[in-house]
Design a protein around this motif. Structure first.
Motif, PDB file in Angstrom:
ATOM      1  N   VAL A 119       5.848 -14.155   6.242  1.00 64.40           N
ATOM      2  CA  VAL A 119       5.136 -13.564   7.392  1.00 64.40           C
ATOM      3  C   VAL A 119       4.512 -12.232   7.022  1.00 64.40           C
ATOM      4  N   THR A 120       4.806 -11.750   5.815  1.00 63.78           N
ATOM      5  CA  THR A 120       4.209 -10.495   5.360  1.00 63.78           C
ATOM      6  C   THR A 120       3.653 -10.670   3.959  1.00 63.78           C
ATOM      7  N   LYS A 121       2.821  -9.717   3.588  1.00 62.64           N
ATOM      8  CA  LYS A 121       2.296  -9.657   2.225  1.00 62.64           C
ATOM      9  C   LYS A 121       2.213  -8.192   1.828  1.00 62.64           C
ATOM     10  N   ILE A 122       1.951  -7.939   0.568  1.00 68.14           N
ATOM     11  CA  ILE A 122       1.847  -6.575   0.059  1.00 68.14           C
ATOM     12  C   ILE A 122       0.368  -6.223  -0.086  1.00 68.14           C
ATOM     13  N   CYS A 123      -0.010  -5.072   0.462  1.00 67.63           N
ATOM     14  CA  CYS A 123      -1.399  -4.597   0.325  1.00 67.63           C
ATOM     15  C   CYS A 123      -1.664  -4.362  -1.157  1.00 67.63           C
ATOM     16  N   PRO A 124      -2.737  -4.920  -1.707  1.00 67.58           N
ATOM     17  CA  PRO A 124      -3.017  -4.753  -3.134  1.00 67.58           C
ATOM     18  C   PRO A 124      -3.418  -3.329  -3.508  1.00 67.58           C
ATOM     19  N   PHE A 125      -3.735  -2.511  -2.531  1.00 67.35           N
ATOM     20  CA  PHE A 125      -4.210  -1.156  -2.821  1.00 67.35           C
ATOM     21  C   PHE A 125      -3.092  -0.113  -2.713  1.00 67.35           C
ATOM     22  N   CYS A 126      -2.331  -0.132  -1.595  1.00 65.02           N
ATOM     23  CA  CYS A 126      -1.291   0.893  -1.409  1.00 65.02           C
ATOM     24  C   CYS A 126       0.117   0.338  -1.574  1.00 65.02           C
ATOM     25  N   LYS A 127       0.234  -0.961  -1.759  1.00 69.66           N
ATOM     26  CA  LYS A 127       1.505  -1.658  -1.974  1.00 69.66           C
ATOM     27  C   LYS A 127       2.447  -1.608  -0.764  1.00 69.66           C
ATOM     28  N   SER A 128       1.913  -1.396   0.434  1.00 67.30           N
ATOM     29  CA  SER A 128       2.710  -1.423   1.661  1.00 67.30           C
ATOM     30  C   SER A 128       2.841  -2.853   2.156  1.00 67.30           C
ATOM     31  N   GLU A 129       3.915  -3.109   2.887  1.00 63.60           N
ATOM     32  CA  GLU A 129       4.135  -4.442   3.441  1.00 63.60           C
ATOM     33  C   GLU A 129       3.360  -4.553   4.754  1.00 63.60           C
ATOM     34  N   ILE A 130       2.508  -5.601   4.837  1.00 62.94           N
ATOM     35  CA  ILE A 130       1.672  -5.802   6.024  1.00 62.94           C
ATOM     36  C   ILE A 130       1.745  -7.255   6.466  1.00 62.94           C
ATOM     37  N   ASN A 131       1.261  -7.547   7.661  1.00 64.17           N
ATOM     38  CA  ASN A 131       1.246  -8.904   8.192  1.00 64.17           C
ATOM     39  C   ASN A 131       0.425  -9.801   7.286  1.00 64.17           C
ATOM     40  N   ILE A 132       0.860 -11.038   7.157  1.00 60.50           N
ATOM     41  CA  ILE A 132       0.198 -12.003   6.263  1.00 60.50           C
ATOM     42  C   ILE A 132      -1.255 -12.266   6.668  1.00 60.50           C
ATOM     43  N   ASN A 133      -1.557 -12.138   7.970  1.00 60.10           N
ATOM     44  CA  ASN A 133      -2.907 -12.419   8.461  1.00 60.10           C
ATOM     45  C   ASN A 133      -3.789 -11.179   8.560  1.00 60.10           C
ATOM     46  N   ALA A 134      -3.278 -10.034   8.129  1.00 60.69           N
ATOM     47  CA  ALA A 134      -4.039  -8.789   8.261  1.00 60.69           C
ATOM     48  C   ALA A 134      -5.310  -8.842   7.420  1.00 60.69           C
ATOM     49  N   THR A 135      -6.390  -8.307   7.996  1.00 64.14           N
ATOM     50  CA  THR A 135      -7.655  -8.194   7.257  1.00 64.14           C
ATOM     51  C   THR A 135      -7.957  -6.739   6.918  1.00 64.14           C
ATOM     52  N   LYS A 136      -7.150  -5.823   7.480  1.00 62.96           N
ATOM     53  CA  LYS A 136      -7.275  -4.401   7.187  1.00 62.96           C
ATOM     54  C   LYS A 136      -5.862  -3.829   7.098  1.00 62.96           C
ATOM     55  N   CYS A 137      -5.602  -3.043   6.066  1.00 64.52           N
ATOM     56  CA  CYS A 137      -4.270  -2.473   5.878  1.00 64.52           C
ATOM     57  C   CYS A 137      -4.037  -1.383   6.912  1.00 64.52           C
ATOM     58  N   ALA A 138      -2.902  -1.477   7.607  1.00 67.42           N
ATOM     59  CA  ALA A 138      -2.557  -0.484   8.631  1.00 67.42           C
ATOM     60  C   ALA A 138      -2.147   0.843   8.003  1.00 67.42           C
ATOM     61  N   PHE A 139      -1.821   0.860   6.725  1.00 67.18           N
ATOM     62  CA  PHE A 139      -1.334   2.075   6.079  1.00 67.18           C
ATOM     63  C   PHE A 139      -2.443   2.845   5.360  1.00 67.18           C
ATOM     64  N   CYS A 140      -3.261   2.130   4.572  1.00 67.80           N
ATOM     65  CA  CYS A 140      -4.294   2.843   3.804  1.00 67.80           C
ATOM     66  C   CYS A 140      -5.706   2.592   4.335  1.00 67.80           C
ATOM     67  N   GLY A 141      -5.838   1.660   5.278  1.00 64.74           N
ATOM     68  CA  GLY A 141      -7.141   1.383   5.877  1.00 64.74           C
ATOM     69  C   GLY A 141      -8.049   0.535   5.008  1.00 64.74           C
ATOM     70  N   SER A 142      -7.559   0.015   3.910  1.00 65.67           N
ATOM     71  CA  SER A 142      -8.402  -0.791   3.020  1.00 65.67           C
ATOM     72  C   SER A 142      -8.797  -2.083   3.708  1.00 65.67           C
ATOM     73  N   ASP A 143     -10.045  -2.509   3.431  1.00 69.12           N
ATOM     74  CA  ASP A 143     -10.539  -3.768   3.981  1.00 69.12           C
ATOM     75  C   ASP A 143     -10.034  -4.901   3.092  1.00 69.12           C
ATOM     76  N   LEU A 144      -9.261  -5.809   3.687  1.00 69.15           N
ATOM     77  CA  LEU A 144      -8.653  -6.895   2.927  1.00 69.15           C
ATOM     78  C   LEU A 144      -9.413  -8.203   3.070  1.00 69.15           C
ATOM     79  N   LYS A 145     -10.428  -8.223   3.952  1.00 71.60           N
ATOM     80  CA  LYS A 145     -11.129  -9.479   4.213  1.00 71.60           C
ATOM     81  C   LYS A 145     -11.757 -10.035   2.938  1.00 71.60           C
ATOM     82  N   ASP A 146     -12.516  -9.215   2.210  1.00 72.43           N
ATOM     83  CA  ASP A 146     -13.126  -9.695   0.975  1.00 72.43           C
ATOM     84  C   ASP A 146     -12.088  -9.986  -0.098  1.00 72.43           C
TER      85      ASP A 146
END
Length: 154
Positions: A119-146
């Motif tokens: 149900v979670t994944k790791i943001c590739p930019f800040c390495k924070s744990e975020i929701n698996i369906n997130a398209t934007k990191c809640a911690f670093c603001g990186s755009d995950l859609k692309d």
């Protein structure tokens, strides 16, 4: 009235009823094993050991010489009935072995639960744990859609 209702609820619980059924079946199973040991296994063991009657193996503690354990007890002698003990140990071992086989079979029927989908994944930019369906990191603001589109295609 509260005590009576509480007792009724306790008695009607599933695990109490299951335990009662188990005790009754266990008693019946014990009689079967006793018959198996007394009537089938011990005569074979007696034949192998030179016709020794295990039920009559005893030591009279008064030093007397008695033909049977019943004669010793009738005479009031205290006896150590080690032959009966041997039979009870054999009965115990048979019951323990059957229970082992039963539990082993039941354990084979129980399959482990499948692993839950992440149900979670790791943001590739800040390495924070975020929701698996997130398209934007809640911690670093990186755009995950692309990044998701590039990295999730097989």
């Amino acid at each position: 009235m509260g005590f009576r209702k509480e007792f009724k609820e306790f008695i009607m619980r599933g695990n109490v009823m299951d335990m009662a059924v188990g005790v009754i079946i266990g008693g019946a199973f014990s009689m079967i094993v006793s018959s198996l040991v007394d009537d089938m296994i011990m005569p074979v063991i007696s034949l192998i050991t030179g016709k020794i009657d295990f039920t009559n193996l005893f030591i009279a503690l008064d030093g007397g010489d008695y033909k049977t354990i019943a004669a010793a007890r009738d005479a009031g002698a205290s006896v150590v009935a080690y032959g009966s003990f041997i039979q009870n140990v054999i009965q115990f071992l048979i019951i323990a072995f059957v229970l082992f086989l039963l539990i082993k079979g039941i354990n084979k029927l129980h399959k482990p639960a499948p692993a839950a989908a992440p149900v979670t994944k790791i943001c590739p930019f800040c390495k924070s744990e975020i929701n698996i369906n997130a398209t934007k990191c809640a911690f670093c603001g990186s755009d995950l859609k692309d990044w998701n589109e590039k990295n999730t295609k097989a």
